[in-house]
Design an enzyme around this catalytic site. Structure first.
Site, PDB file in Angstrom:
ATOM      1  N   GLY A 172       0.390  -1.056  -0.365  1.00 31.34           N
ATOM      2  CA  GLY A 172       0.238   0.110   0.316  1.00 31.34           C
ATOM      3  C   GLY A 172       1.281   1.018   0.446  1.00 31.34           C
ATOM      4  N   GLU A 173       0.322   2.365   0.586  1.00 29.51           N
ATOM      5  CA  GLU A 173       1.389   3.471   0.812  1.00 29.51           C
ATOM      6  C   GLU A 173       1.724   4.189  -0.467  1.00 29.51           C
ATOM      7  OE1 GLU A 173       5.628   2.863   2.260  1.00 29.51           O
ATOM      8  OE2 GLU A 173       4.059   2.566   4.068  1.00 29.51           O
ATOM      9  N   GLY A 174       0.412   3.535  -1.604  1.00 26.27           N
ATOM     10  CA  GLY A 174       1.530   4.451  -2.904  1.00 26.27           C
ATOM     11  C   GLY A 174       2.823   3.720  -3.811  1.00 26.27           C
TER      12      GLY A 174
END
Length: 346
Positions: free
Chosen positions: A311-313
């Site tokens: 996640g988190e880009g």
């Protein structure tokens, strides 16, 4: 960024957001065609750079310029908390969301390193972490006002000068919300969309699946369109991603989506208008089982498939490297005429 402000006066309504769909600009076919014509002149066999050629054409089409360029990429990470997390659907407590935001700010997360590697900037948008959405197994996660405000907040990620936007999220419980979004939008059964997320298994996975099924069942009467699905089982950070995608389209900024939760948020727009994600690519395929199913539905082939599920880009930001390489080849390679290399025989 500062936490999302609350207000007695709505920043927007979902009807205003729906109206934006009618204002989305279409592709710039002239710029896309210019990219195709240049590719045919470069010192290589036709199609030899594979998807890099396709990605350059996509960039030119949605930046509405040729040649396309990536001088100021931005990664925007939206962080939000979910009331459904109280049902034990995650391997981590909700306090981790705020702790990870601090880690982003301190420069200690994976996405910080990946942004540095692509010479991009990172913006982290903390969305009222002390005010999680409601537990959607008991009713709607958000009011109309709250959902619209979160979407409007996400639109702030697109600022003048940004020429490529990578999107990501952080929020304990958001893979549960993402699974519920997909179930509400596209049907099937909860087990088709639910995966381990942060690493849940056994009884925790059973609870997570049950929460998704219950949430959609409870809110089904209110799910009259995709934005109502977002309102009833989504979350602040997922709504903000919807806003960022809309703002990017209006500003002609191409978008790179991250993994399952980010793509699930984007799918709200796809369900509302099949053309609404044409300016988006998916940076990577998450091993979260619902992601592959979702990519097939929305017709997106990810750029990378590295087994990443952070996640988190992170996957979207890593994919910027590929896009930069595509642009470098397109703009830097010599043509057959310039290099005095013979072209293909007739």
């Amino acid at each position: 960024m500062k936490p999302m402000a609350t207000s007695a006066k709505p920043a927007a309504s979902l009807n205003e957001i729906r109206a934006l769909l009618r204002e989305l600009p279409g592709p710039d076919l002239e710029s896309g065609t210019a990219a195709v014509l240049r590719e045919r002149q470069l010192t290589k066999p036709a199609g030899a750079l594979g998807r890099l050629e396709e990605l350059v054409q996509w960039l030119a089409t949605w930046q509405a310029k040729h040649p396309p360029f990536i001088n100021h990429p931005r990664t925007a990470v939206f962080a939000g908390n979910h009331g459904v997390a109280a049902r034990g659907v995650s391997a981590y407590p909700t306090a981790v969301t705020a702790q990870m935001v601090e880690n982003f700010i301190a420069g200690g997360a994976a996405v910080n390193q990946l942004c540095a590697a692509v010479d991009g900037d990172l913006r982290v948008y903390e969305m009222a972490l002390d005010q999680p959405t409601q537990d959607f197994t008991e009713g709607p996660a958000m009011t109309d006002e709250a959902a619209a405000r979160a979407i409007a907040y996400g639109m702030m990620a697109v600022e003048p000068g940004v020429d490529l936007l990578a999107l990501g999220e952080m929020g304990i419980g958001n893979s549960t919300a993402a699974a519920a979004l997909c179930l509400g939008l596209f049907g099937g059964e909860a087990k088709d969309w639910v995966g381990p997320g942060t690493g849940v298994e056994g009884e925790a996975l059973v609870r997570k699946t049950a929460a998704v099924a219950e949430g959609v069942a409870v809110n089904k009467p209110a799910m009259t369109d995709p934005f109502e699905v977002l309102r009833t089982v989504g979350g602040n950070e997922l709504a903000a991603i919807v806003g960022a995608i809309l703002a990017a389209r209006l500003a002609r900024v191409p978008v790179v989506l991250d993994g399952f939760a980010c793509t699930a948020a984007a799918a709200v727009l796809y369900a509302a208008d099949r053309r609404a994600l044409d300016h988006c690519v998916v940076g990577h395929r998450s091993p979260e089982p619902g992601h592959s199913r979702l990519l097939e539905i929305i017709g997106k082939q990810p750029i990378l498939d590295l087994g990443m599920r952070l996640g988190e880009g992170s996957g979207a930001t890593l994919a910027i490297q590929i896009l930069k390489g595509a642009v470098a080849c397109h703009t830097g390679m010599a043509t057959f005429e310039e290099a005095k290399v013979s072209g293909r025989s007739a």
